[in-house]
Write an enzyme that holds these catalytic residues in place. Structure first.
Site, short mmCIF file in Angstrom:
data_model
loop_
_atom_site.label_atom_id
_atom_site.label_comp_id
_atom_site.label_asym_id
_atom_site.label_seq_id
_atom_site.Cartn_x
_atom_site.Cartn_y
_atom_site.Cartn_z
N ARG A 12 13.48 -42.03 34.49
CA ARG A 12 12.61 -42.86 33.95
C ARG A 12 11.30 -42.33 34.74
O ARG A 12 10.23 -41.93 34.13
CB ARG A 12 12.84 -44.19 34.27
CG ARG A 12 11.85 -45.07 33.94
CD ARG A 12 11.67 -46.39 34.66
NE ARG A 12 12.27 -46.79 35.74
CZ ARG A 12 10.96 -46.80 36.92
NH1 ARG A 12 9.65 -46.81 36.37
NH2 ARG A 12 11.24 -46.84 38.05
N ARG A 13 11.24 -42.49 35.86
CA ARG A 13 9.94 -42.12 36.70
C ARG A 13 9.58 -40.57 36.63
O ARG A 13 8.33 -40.31 36.37
CB ARG A 13 10.68 -42.24 38.32
CG ARG A 13 10.53 -43.71 38.82
CD ARG A 13 10.91 -43.91 40.07
NE ARG A 13 11.13 -45.48 40.59
CZ ARG A 13 11.82 -45.66 41.51
NH1 ARG A 13 12.68 -45.08 42.06
NH2 ARG A 13 11.86 -47.05 41.80
N SER A 34 24.39 -49.76 52.97
CA SER A 34 22.97 -49.43 53.04
C SER A 34 21.97 -50.52 53.54
O SER A 34 22.58 -51.64 53.47
CB SER A 34 22.36 -48.80 51.81
OG SER A 34 21.78 -50.01 50.87
N ARG A 53 27.52 -52.72 49.35
CA ARG A 53 27.30 -51.39 49.72
C ARG A 53 26.84 -51.58 51.27
O ARG A 53 26.52 -52.48 51.66
CB ARG A 53 26.34 -50.64 48.82
CG ARG A 53 26.75 -50.37 47.55
CD ARG A 53 25.79 -49.70 46.62
NE ARG A 53 25.14 -48.79 47.35
CZ ARG A 53 23.75 -48.22 47.25
NH1 ARG A 53 23.32 -49.18 46.33
NH2 ARG A 53 23.18 -47.21 47.63
N VAL A 87 16.32 -45.90 51.37
CA VAL A 87 14.81 -45.88 51.54
C VAL A 87 14.42 -45.08 52.81
O VAL A 87 13.49 -44.25 52.76
CB VAL A 87 14.20 -47.31 51.91
CG1 VAL A 87 12.86 -47.46 52.34
CG2 VAL A 87 14.42 -48.20 50.52
N ARG A 105 17.24 -38.06 46.61
CA ARG A 105 18.38 -39.32 46.68
C ARG A 105 18.53 -39.92 48.06
O ARG A 105 17.85 -39.34 49.11
CB ARG A 105 19.63 -38.60 46.25
CG ARG A 105 19.98 -38.32 44.93
CD ARG A 105 20.26 -39.32 43.95
NE ARG A 105 21.33 -40.30 44.49
CZ ARG A 105 22.58 -39.92 44.75
NH1 ARG A 105 23.15 -38.95 44.31
NH2 ARG A 105 23.38 -40.91 45.44
N SER A 142 15.05 -40.26 39.70
CA SER A 142 15.12 -41.37 38.33
C SER A 142 14.49 -40.50 37.28
O SER A 142 13.40 -39.99 37.19
CB SER A 142 14.32 -42.50 38.79
OG SER A 142 13.75 -43.15 37.45
N LYS A 168 19.54 -53.13 38.64
CA LYS A 168 18.99 -52.07 38.04
C LYS A 168 19.91 -50.74 38.03
O LYS A 168 20.04 -49.68 37.33
CB LYS A 168 17.49 -51.38 38.51
CG LYS A 168 17.44 -50.65 39.77
CD LYS A 168 15.93 -50.38 40.26
CE LYS A 168 15.84 -49.86 41.53
NZ LYS A 168 16.38 -48.68 41.73
N ASP A 169 20.80 -50.89 39.06
CA ASP A 169 21.87 -49.92 39.41
C ASP A 169 23.14 -50.24 38.99
O ASP A 169 24.28 -49.39 38.83
CB ASP A 169 22.05 -49.65 41.02
CG ASP A 169 20.92 -49.13 41.49
OD1 ASP A 169 20.17 -48.40 40.99
OD2 ASP A 169 20.58 -49.44 42.67
N CYS A 215 22.59 -42.87 31.80
CA CYS A 215 21.65 -42.63 33.03
C CYS A 215 20.65 -41.38 32.71
O CYS A 215 20.00 -41.05 33.56
CB CYS A 215 22.73 -42.40 34.10
SG CYS A 215 24.09 -41.21 33.82
N THR A 242 16.02 -42.67 54.31
CA THR A 242 16.22 -41.28 53.78
C THR A 242 15.09 -40.67 53.06
O THR A 242 14.66 -39.45 53.43
CB THR A 242 17.76 -41.20 53.25
OG1 THR A 242 18.82 -41.49 54.03
CG2 THR A 242 18.10 -39.64 52.89
N ARG A 243 14.63 -41.20 52.17
CA ARG A 243 13.63 -40.83 51.42
C ARG A 243 12.52 -40.85 51.96
O ARG A 243 11.63 -39.89 52.03
CB ARG A 243 13.43 -41.60 49.97
CG ARG A 243 14.70 -41.71 49.15
CD ARG A 243 14.50 -42.26 47.86
NE ARG A 243 15.78 -42.96 47.29
CZ ARG A 243 15.88 -43.46 46.05
NH1 ARG A 243 14.74 -43.35 45.11
NH2 ARG A 243 16.70 -44.22 45.75
N THR A 271 11.91 -37.61 43.37
CA THR A 271 12.46 -38.82 42.58
C THR A 271 13.92 -38.24 42.09
O THR A 271 13.81 -36.95 41.75
CB THR A 271 11.77 -39.54 41.41
OG1 THR A 271 12.24 -40.65 41.04
CG2 THR A 271 11.46 -38.44 40.32
#
Length: 305
Positions: free
Chosen positions: A130-131, A12, A10, A151, A148, A128, A84-85, A240, A153-154, A126
Site C-alpha cells: 500500500r505505502r 517486540s 509477540r 520500529v 522490515r 508495505s 492491520k496485521d 497481502c 530496527t527500521r 517500506t
C-alpha cells in the site's frame, strides 16, 4: 488463588506495550490485582524472518499462526494483535472478543518534512505494498527499498543510510512514546491500511469466560469501523499483495467508509466513498463492487482473488 488470565503476544517492544494496555484495561475493568494477569510472549515467524517482504513468505498469517496455536492449545487465554496485521479470514475457532479505542490512524513520514520535500530519486524504505503504491502515485521518481523489522530496527536502518526516509504508523510510535518522530501524512494524501491504529484481542470462540471478561474492555465505535474496513477487504478478496487503503469513520449513526485501490506502480488507481448504518454488512460489499467495476485492469487483477 485462581490461575492468572494469560495474555499472549509477540515479543517486540510495540507488541508488549499493546499487551500491557490490554492487561491494564482488564485490571481496571474488573478491579483485579496486578498478579491476576500474566503476559506470555510467543515468538512468531514474522519476527524471525526479516529479510523478505511478508507477501513473499506467507503474508499476515506469519504474525498470527503461532499465537493461534498457543490459544487453541490452551497455553494462553487471549491473543493481542495489531489489527492491520491480522489476515482477513480468521478460523471460526477464534473470535475477536475486544477492540481497544483506536489511536491515530495516520502514517508518519520520517526523514523529510513532507513527501513533496523528498529529494528527486530519494530512496524510501517500506515493505508495505500500500505505502509503496501510494508513494509511487505521488512521486514516481522515488526508489522503494525493502524495510522490515520493528520500529527500532527500521529507525536504525534509516540512521545507517539504507534509505533517505521511511513511513511508520503514528499509533505505534505514539504507544512507544515517540511522539516527536516524523511528521503525520494527512489521510487525504495517504489513506491508512485497513484497521491501522487498532488493537484487537482474540479468544477461543468456545471460551465463554474469556469472551465475557474481554467484552468489558471493548470499544464499540472502533469495533464498528474496524469490522467495516475488514469486511471491505473480504469483499474485495484482497491479499497481502493488494495495495489498498481504507478508513471508516463514525459520526452518530452514520458510518462513512473511504477506500482507494492502486496498481503496484501507483499509476492506476480508483477511489470511493459510501455511507450507511454502522453494522450494515451490505455497505462494504456495495463499495467493493463499485470499486472493482470502475478500477482499471492493472488494479482489478490485484483483487477479487
Amino acid at each position: 488463588m485462581p490461575s492468572p488470565f494469560r495474555i499472549g503476544t509477540r515479543g517486540s517492544p510495540l507488541a508488549l506495550t499493546q499487551a500491557n494496555m490490554v492487561r491494564d484495561a482488564l485490571i481496571g475493568a474488573h478491579d483485579w490485582t496486578e498478579d491476576a494477569v500474566e503476559i506470555v510472549t510467543i515468538r512468531t515467524t514474522g519476527d524471525r524472518v526479516q529479510d523478505r517482504a511478508l507477501a513473499e513468505i506467507g503474508g499476515k498469517a506469519l504474525w498470527t499462526k503461532e499465537l493461534d496455536r498457543a490459544l487453541l492449545d490452551g497455553e494462553i487465554d487471549c491473543a493481542v494483535h495489531s489489527m492491520k496485521d491480522v489476515e482477513t479470514l480468521r478460523p471460526p475457532s477464534v473470535t475477536l472478543a475486544a477492540v481497544l479505542a483506536r489511536a491515530d490512524v495516520r502514517d508518519r513520514l520520517i526523514g523529510a518534512d513532507s513527501i513533496e520535500a523528498l529529494r528527486q530519486g530519494a530512496r524510501l524504505g517500506t515493505s508495505s505494498p500500500r505505502r509503496a503504491a501510494q508513494l509511487r502515485k505521488l512521486r514516481p521518481d522515488l526508489e522503494i527499498v525493502l524495510f522490515r523489522g520493528n520500529v527500532d530496527t527500521r529507525l536504525a536502518k534509516l540512521a545507517a543510510g539504507e534509505a533517505d526516509a521511511t513511513l511508520l504508523a503514528a499509533a505505534g510510535l505514539e504507544r512507544l512514546g515517540r511522539h516527536d518522530i516524523g511528521v503525520p501524512v494527512p489521510v487525504d494524501v495517504m489513506l491508512p491500511a485497513p484497521a491501522q491504529g487498532a488493537v484487537g484481542v482474540e479468544a477461543r470462540s468456545d471460551d465463554r469466560t474469556a469472551v465475557e471478561r474481554l467484552a468489558a474492555i471493548d470499544h464499540p465505535e472502533t469495533r464498528a469501523c474496524v469490522l467495516a474496513e475488514r469486511a471491505l477487504l473480504a469483499a474485495l478478496k484482497a491479499d497481502c499483495h493488494s495495495p489498498v487503503g481504507a478508513l471508516a469513520t463514525l459520526d452518530g449513526a452514520i458510518l462513512t467508509l473511504r477506500a482507494e485501490l492502486l496498481s503496484e506502480d501507483g499509476q492506476a488507481h480508483v477511489h470511493g466513498q459510501e455511507a450507511g448504518a454502522p453494522r450494515d454488512p451490505k455497505l462494504p460489499e456495495i463499495m467493493a463492487r463499485d470499486l472493482l467495476a470502475r478500477a482499471p485492469e492493472t488494479v482489478r487483477r490485484l483483487f477479487a482473488g
